[in-house]
Design a protein around this motif. Structure first.
Motif, PDB file in Angstrom:
ATOM      1  N   LEU A 416       0.818  -1.214   0.000  1.00  0.00           N
ATOM      2  CA  LEU A 416       0.000   0.000   0.000  1.00  0.00           C
ATOM      3  C   LEU A 416       0.849   1.259   0.000  1.00  0.00           C
ATOM      4  CD1 LEU A 416      -2.846  -0.894   2.540  1.00  0.00           C
ATOM      5  CD2 LEU A 416      -3.078  -0.550   0.088  1.00  0.00           C
ATOM      6  N   ILE A 420       1.002   1.281  -4.332  1.00  0.00           N
ATOM      7  CA  ILE A 420      -0.325   1.818  -4.596  1.00  0.00           C
ATOM      8  C   ILE A 420      -0.378   3.320  -4.328  1.00  0.00           C
ATOM      9  CG2 ILE A 420      -2.745   1.717  -3.898  1.00  0.00           C
ATOM     10  CD1 ILE A 420      -2.421  -1.233  -3.416  1.00  0.00           C
ATOM     11  N   ALA A 421       0.133   3.753  -3.180  1.00  0.00           N
ATOM     12  CA  ALA A 421       0.079   5.186  -2.868  1.00  0.00           C
ATOM     13  C   ALA A 421       0.956   6.002  -3.807  1.00  0.00           C
ATOM     14  CB  ALA A 421       0.506   5.420  -1.419  1.00  0.00           C
ATOM     15  N   SER A 427      -3.557   4.784  -6.708  1.00  0.00           N
ATOM     16  CA  SER A 427      -4.020   5.636  -5.597  1.00  0.00           C
ATOM     17  C   SER A 427      -5.536   5.773  -5.574  1.00  0.00           C
ATOM     18  CB  SER A 427      -3.357   7.010  -5.708  1.00  0.00           C
ATOM     19  OG  SER A 427      -3.707   7.630  -6.940  1.00  0.00           O
ATOM     20  N   GLY A 430      -6.758   2.871  -3.221  1.00  0.00           N
ATOM     21  CA  GLY A 430      -6.129   2.628  -1.927  1.00  0.00           C
ATOM     22  C   GLY A 430      -7.116   2.646  -0.780  1.00  0.00           C
ATOM     23  N   TYR A 467      -3.070   6.357   4.028  1.00  0.00           N
ATOM     24  CA  TYR A 467      -4.338   5.672   4.302  1.00  0.00           C
ATOM     25  C   TYR A 467      -4.509   5.347   5.784  1.00  0.00           C
ATOM     26  CZ  TYR A 467      -3.675   4.985  -0.694  1.00  0.00           C
ATOM     27  OH  TYR A 467      -3.442   5.189  -2.037  1.00  0.00           O
TER      28      TYR A 467
END
Length: 925
Positions: A416, A420-421, A427, A430, A467
């Motif tokens: 993450l 992903i971030a 994003s 997420g 997140y």
């Protein structure tokens, strides 16, 4: 009265003559009358095209949209059967001219805005600031509205006119699509969102009206593959523009239009176009915040392009596969309970949600709505996981296969946080992935525990930045889930614990397919209880009653055999019936074909007869019109003479005379009639004026007499009415105040009974949470002190850097000032030296002028000395003197020439008279 028919060459000639004398409006009216005439409809298109081009030019210069529409409509009727390409040329020229005017207006606006700037160093003038504070507009906006906006409006009006003229006409279908694309580009270039919405609605209306006007002669046929391809290209262009302008409602409507066209199309759509369709659909579903259909759209997009290796590269396929994986895992895994679904359907309207789901499914070309289980199955069965980025592949195993609530957040945090971030594509999913993980974590905890500490759940749900979720956010997430029926839990804030309910008859049902589960919940066992009982009873029956089971199996086998025999018989009957239907269909088709051929022959014969009759009618009509034209010319001449005679009689006699009665009257009779008429009118006017004056005087006097006794009564009535109104208003205000005071006193007494219980409860709550509140306050104070120290250190560092920069700037400025002082000193010395030289030159010039003046005075004194009178010399001696070379005597009136001026002094001549002769030998002495 409409102008008579003229040849197109004469029309152009007359138009040019009017334009040369400055009568552009009259020239446009003349062209309009010529184009709308009935005789021009039979003219040749080649000779009419210069006329319409000149007409278009004049309408554009004068911005006459109504004339332009009517003229183009008439020209369309002229050329649509014989020369439709001419309409294309006219439209091209017209749009090019209007676009040129728009460009010139923009350039003029820019030059005007630059010309308004008087001082380039001044940021904004006082007039502009005052005007902007009042109107909120800048000078550029006002200039554009004055110069550019009228031409933009006219260009938009031209597009609307063209689309209305060439719509639903098979002869102009290519022109219609080209104008539509140019209108879409116009809205995109000038960012006209309102006009783009109206254009989309107009194109949608035209598309819907194709079936309405299908019976017309030149109607559009959507079954034609080329026509359908033109419509698809235009609506795909509309979809791209709507997406770029971020008009998502228009994008959704365009997607629906394209879906409708694709269903009607008999030719397969181009792969690039279909890929564009699904890609735009993913963006629309993302804006609609529908994770389920977003994932379904990405699945459809990938399933369509993964075989198109010649069009899409491996990098593009990997990017799409990443979106498929992330969007699928981001779909919520909980389906709300039945009671919550029923309540939501009753509140918001279940039919609407069902209808929307069906529409989304149709746009994706799906027969039924997708589910998370079906999407997970497609993800596993295909090659999507092999194409996904290797850094994202463990995500599926962690979320779906190897999910463990105690370690999931620790294992998934690197993915993450880094993959992903840090990715623009990932994003978007997420936060949805975090919600899915938190949902599954709470779900599995509810399967194992009856109650857990809230801090324990907060410790497990530790996600990386950005997140990360606070304790309050996690608590809010669980409460929202419980309200929607996703979780069965209660939160005890006093004990900071989460208690899970075990309602076996109303539990939220997982929609995640075969996900990882620690153990079955009570609700899952209750849902499978009947099936478990049925399986157990079937096994017991098989052991206890083998004969009954054998008989049932024999009956089942007999039933299957009978069903197979009936199926074969039905199949034979169906095949025979299909053959009969095919034969009947063939006979009907042959009969229809013969009937169509006969109708075509009859239609051709009828058209030929109609053409012959039309030619004969046209010839007869032409002969009749020629006769009528000659008669009209004779009548016009007679009418003109009669009008001229009547006008002269009216001017001279002042009497309007009918033209038919002119033969019965002469001049004397007309004069007598004129005098009698004038006298009669004069007497009537005087009588009416006297009567009117008398009536007005009497009426006014009567009004005033009747008004006097009523004024006093009216005044008294008005005073009484004002007093009554005042007393009534005062009583109403006092009564309302008394009622409000009584109500407030009663409310205060009723609420005062609750204060003791409220204080007791608040004291109990404050006592129970005082220690936690004090610890939280200490922690916050420590964090505040640390943040304050860091802020002070940061401020001191920035202040030191700023002081160093200021010191360096000061030294640099002092060096510049010293260099400037040295340059000024050098300039001052040079100026002083130049001033000294100028003074010396002035003294020398004054000295020279003084010497010259003295010399001139001396010479003047010499000239002013005594002179001897001149003697008379006879002419005979003058000639002799001239022959001998002696100078002639000078008369007394003659003025001697001035002496030469030289720089060196000469010896003064001996005192002698000027008139005597001096020989050369004595001159030097």
């Amino acid at each position: 009265m409409r102008a008579p028919f003229q040849r197109p060459e004469n029309v152009l000639k007359r138009t040019d003559e009017l334009i040369k004398v400055g009568q552009s409006v009259a020239a446009l009216d003349f062209l309009y009358d010529a184009l709308t005439g009935k005789r021009l409809a039979n003219a040749n298109a080649a000779s009419t095209e210069p006329v319409i081009l000149k007409f278009v030019e004049l309408t554009i210069e004068q911005r006459r949209g109504k004339y332009l529409k009517e003229g183009l409509t008439q020209y369309r009727n002229i050329v649509q059967h014989k020369n439709p390409e001419s309409m294309d040329n006219v439209v091209t020229v017209m749009l090019a001219r209007i676009t040129k005017h728009v460009t010139e207006a923009q350039q003029s606006a820019e030059r005007a805005t630059i010309g308004l700037i008087e001082d380039l160093e001044e940021t904004e003038s006082p007039e502009d600031m005052i005007l902007s504070s009042v109107s909120g507009e800048q000078s550029q906006d006002r200039t554009d509205r004055a110069l550019v906006t009228p031409w933009l409006k006219f260009l938009w009006e031209a597009y609307r006119i063209l689309l209305d003229i060439v719509r639903n006409n098979v002869r102009f279908e290519a022109l219609y699509q080209r104008v539509s694309n140019e209108a879409i580009d116009f809205c995109k270039t000038y960012e006209r969102k309102t006009e783009f919405r109206r254009l989309c609605e107009l194109l949608r209306t035209h598309l819907q009206n194709i079936g309405k006007y299908a019976h017309q002669q030149n109607a559009i046929n959507l079954s034609n593959a080329d026509t359908m391809q033109l419509f698809l290209d235009t609506h795909f262009h509309q979809l791209d523009t709507a997406t770029e302008m971020e008009l998502w409602q228009e994008s959704y409507r365009s997607i629906e239009d394209i879906h409708h066209l694709i269903q009607q199309s008999k030719r397969p759509v181009k792969p690039q176009a279909m890929a564009n369709y699904f890609e735009k659909l993913t963006r629309i579903m993302y804006v609609a915040k529908n994770p389920l259909f977003l994932a379904a759209a990405w699945h459809r997009y990938y399933n369509f392009i993964f075989r198109q290796t010649k069009v899409f590269t491996e990098a593009q396929l990997q990017e799409v596969a990443n979106n498929v994986l992330l969007s699928t895992l981001a779909v919520p895994i909980i389906k709300a309970s039945s009671r919550t679904v029923a309540a939501a359907a009753a509140a918001a309207g279940g039919k609407e949600n069902k209808h929307r789901t069906q529409r989304f499914s149709n746009l994706l070309f799906l027969s039924s709505a997708p589910t998370r289980a079906s999407l997970i199955g497609d993800l596993v069965s295909g090659d999507i996981l092999q194409r996904v980025d290797p850094a994202l592949r463990p995500l599926y195993d962690l979320v779906e296969e190897q999910f463990h609530p105690l370690s999931i957040c620790r294992e998934i945090s690197p993915i993450l946080g880094s993959k992903i971030a840090g990715s623009e594509t990932g994003s978007k999913y997420g936060q949805l992935l975090c919600n899915v993980i938190l949902t599954r974590l709470v779900q599995q905890l509810s399967q194992v525990y009856t109650s857990v500490q809230l801090d324990f759940i907060v410790g497990l749900a530790q996600f990386p930045a950005p997140y990360a979720m606070s304790s309050a956010a996690i608590e809010r997430f669980m409460m929202h889930g419980a309200r929607r029926g996703e979780f069965q839990l209660r939160i005890d804030h006093q004990a900071r614990a989460v208690e899970f309910d075990t309602d076996a008859f109303d539990g939220a049902q997982s929609a995640g397919g075969n996900g990882a589960q620690l153990q079955a919940s009570a609700a899952d066992l209750m849902r499978a209880q009947l099936s478990s009982v049925a399986v157990c009873l079937a096994n017991a029956q098989r052991v206890a009653c083998p004969g009954f089971v054998a008989g049932a199996e024999a009956q089942k086998a007999a039933a299957v055999a009978a069903a197979l025999a009936a199926m074969r018989a039905e199949h034979r009957v169906a095949v025979a019936r299909k053959a009969v239907i095919d034969r009947r269909k063939e006979v009907v088709e042959n009969a229809v074909a013969r009937r169509e051929r006969s109708e075509a022959r009859e239609r051709a014969i009828r058209q030929q007869r109609e053409q012959d009759a039309e030619k004969q009618r046209v010839a007869e009509e032409q002969r009749r019109r020629e006769v009528e034209r000659a008669q009209r010319e004779i009548d016009a001449v007679r009418r003109a003479e009669a009008l001229k005679l009547a006008e002269s009689i009216r001017e001279k006699a002042g009497i309007v005379v009918d033209i038919n009665d002119l033969d019965m009257l002469d001049t004397d009779k007309l004069k007598v009639l004129q005098r009698e008429q004038l006298e009669k009118d004069k007497l009537d006017m005087q009588a009416r004026l006297r009567l009117l004056a008398r009536r007005s005087d009497h009426t006014e006097r009567a009004y005033r007499r009747a008004e006097l006794p009523l004024l006093a009564d009216d005044y008294e009535q008005q005073k009484r009415a004002d007093r009554e109104h005042h007393d009534a208003a005062k009583d109403a205000v006092l009564g309302a105040a008394r009622e409000k005071h009584a109500h407030d006193v009663a409310l205060k007494k009723r609420v005062a009974r609750v204060f003791a219980d409220f204080d007791a409860v608040r004291q109990k709550l404050d006592t129970g949470r005082s220690e936690a509140l004090a610890a939280e306050r200490r922690r916050l104070r420590e964090q505040l002190a640390e943040a304050k120290e860091e802020r002070v250190a940061e401020y001191r560092r920035l202040r030191a850097a700023k002081d160093a920069a200021d010191e360096e700037e000061r030294l640099k400025r002092e060096a510049e000032l010293a260099a400037e002082e040295l340059a000024n000193a050098a300039k001052a010395a040079k100026a002083a030296e130049l001033a000294r030289l100028r003074e010396e030159l002035a003294v020398q010039r004054a000295r020279d002028e003084e010497l010259l003046r003295q010399r001139l005075e001396k010479e003047k004194e010499k000239e002013d000395g005594p002179k001897a009178p001149a003697k008379y010399v006879p002419p005979s001696r003058r000639a002799g003197a001239a022959a001998t070379g002696s100078p002639a005597p000078v008369s007394a009136s003659a003025t001697p020439p001035p002496p030469p001026v030289s720089s060196s002094p000469r010896p003064e001549a001996p005192a002698s008279t000027t008139g005597k002769y001096v020989p050369p030998s004595r001159r030097n002495k």
